[in-house]
Design a protein around this motif. Structure first.
Motif, short mmCIF file in Angstrom:
data_model
loop_
_atom_site.label_atom_id
_atom_site.label_comp_id
_atom_site.label_asym_id
_atom_site.label_seq_id
_atom_site.Cartn_x
_atom_site.Cartn_y
_atom_site.Cartn_z
N CYS A 165 0.83 -1.21 0.00
CA CYS A 165 0.00 0.00 0.00
C CYS A 165 0.86 1.25 0.00
O CYS A 165 0.37 2.34 -0.25
N GLY A 166 2.14 1.09 0.32
CA GLY A 166 3.06 2.21 0.36
C GLY A 166 3.10 2.93 1.69
O GLY A 166 3.91 3.82 1.89
N GLY A 167 2.22 2.54 2.62
CA GLY A 167 2.09 3.32 3.84
C GLY A 167 2.71 2.75 5.09
O GLY A 167 2.74 3.42 6.12
N SER A 168 3.21 1.54 5.04
CA SER A 168 3.73 0.91 6.26
C SER A 168 4.84 1.75 6.89
O SER A 168 5.67 2.32 6.19
N GLY A 169 4.86 1.77 8.21
CA GLY A 169 5.95 2.40 8.94
C GLY A 169 7.09 1.45 9.19
O GLY A 169 8.06 1.82 9.86
N ASN A 170 6.99 0.24 8.66
CA ASN A 170 8.04 -0.77 8.86
C ASN A 170 8.33 -1.46 7.53
O ASN A 170 8.37 -2.67 7.43
N LYS A 171 8.49 -0.67 6.48
CA LYS A 171 8.73 -1.22 5.14
C LYS A 171 10.00 -2.06 5.15
O LYS A 171 10.95 -1.72 5.84
N PRO A 172 10.06 -3.13 4.39
CA PRO A 172 9.08 -3.56 3.39
C PRO A 172 7.95 -4.41 3.98
O PRO A 172 7.17 -4.97 3.23
N PHE A 173 7.87 -4.51 5.31
CA PHE A 173 6.87 -5.39 5.91
C PHE A 173 5.55 -4.65 6.11
O PHE A 173 5.52 -3.43 6.29
N GLY A 218 -7.18 2.98 4.03
CA GLY A 218 -8.22 2.55 3.10
C GLY A 218 -7.65 2.13 1.75
O GLY A 218 -8.25 2.43 0.70
N PHE A 219 -6.52 1.43 1.77
CA PHE A 219 -5.89 0.99 0.53
C PHE A 219 -6.84 0.12 -0.29
O PHE A 219 -7.47 -0.79 0.25
#
Ligand code: SF4
Ligand code: FES
Length: 211
Positions: A190-198, A207-208
């Motif tokens: 979704c591009g929004g995680s604060g723990n990318k890439p997870f 609301g992805f």
């Protein structure tokens, strides 16, 4: 064994056939820069399967990160080998590059999947990360390695949620640091995680929509 897919366009040669899938191509141009005698975007057709040795064609196509290109040898030579382990290389501010014994849309060895949320061709990357100027801060590297075995890696793009990963894999950031080693995880798309890439559940808050 990689399978032919919907949208594959064939380019027939004497000793090798090549297929190209425009919807999978992220225009990294490894092919054009790697083997210009075969891949020439100014020529029509743009692929000449007889333009180089089968070995050179095979080596160049195996370097195509997206899986847009495949080859089908007709000289008795070996087909593309399935990598012994499954790997995700997280591109800086770009897609997730998968290599391995992948199960996604059939069997596959290479794929670049969207993680910015903006692709018009989900789950595949279509370079929309460039248009939206996607910027990603990755999770911290890990020291210890988990148990890695071979075997298939099943990638399930969940509805309005992450890429659910089932199977053994290693994940590396763009600098080559190990981010994950083990079995099964969920990767943000979704591009929004604060723990990318997870995935961290942010897709629910923002609301992805995956469709
Ligand atoms: S993604 Fe593959 S087919 Fe597309 S430009 Fe890159 S190497 Fe060529
Ligand atoms: S898919 Fe991005 S946080 Fe879950």
């Amino acid at each position: 064994m990689t399978e032919k897919r919907a949208g594959d366009r064939p380019y027939t040669g004497t000793n090798v056939d090549i297929t190209y899938n425009l919807r999978r191509c992220i225009h990294a141009e490894h092919c054009i820069h790697g083997l210009a005698q075969v891949f020439d975007k100014n020529a029509r057709p743009w692929i000449n399967a007889d333009g180089a040795s089968v070995e050179d064609v095979a080596a160049t196509i195996q370097d195509c990160p997206s899986g847009a290109l495949h080859y089908w040898r007709k000289d008795g030579g070996a087909a593309e080998a399935i990598p012994e382990k499954n790997t995700v290389n997280v591109w800086r501010d770009g897609p997730l590059q998968f290599t391995g014994d992948l199960r996604l849309d059939g069997s596959e060895t290479r794929a670049t999947l969207c993680r910015c949320g903006a692709s018009h061709n989900k789950p595949y990357c279509d370079n929309s990360h460039l248009t939206i100027e996607f910027s990603a801060q990755e999770a911290a590297p890990i020291d210890s390695q988990g148990e890695i075995s071979g075997g298939p890696l099943t990638i399930t793009p969940s509805t309005n949620g992450p890429l659910e990963i089932d199977g053994s894999l290693e994940i590396f950031d763009a600098a080559g640091n190990l981010l994950f080693s083990g079995s099964g995880t969920a990767l943000c798309r979704c591009g929004g995680s604060g723990n990318k890439p997870f995935c961290d559940g942010t897709h629910n808050k923002i609301g992805f929509k995956s469709e």
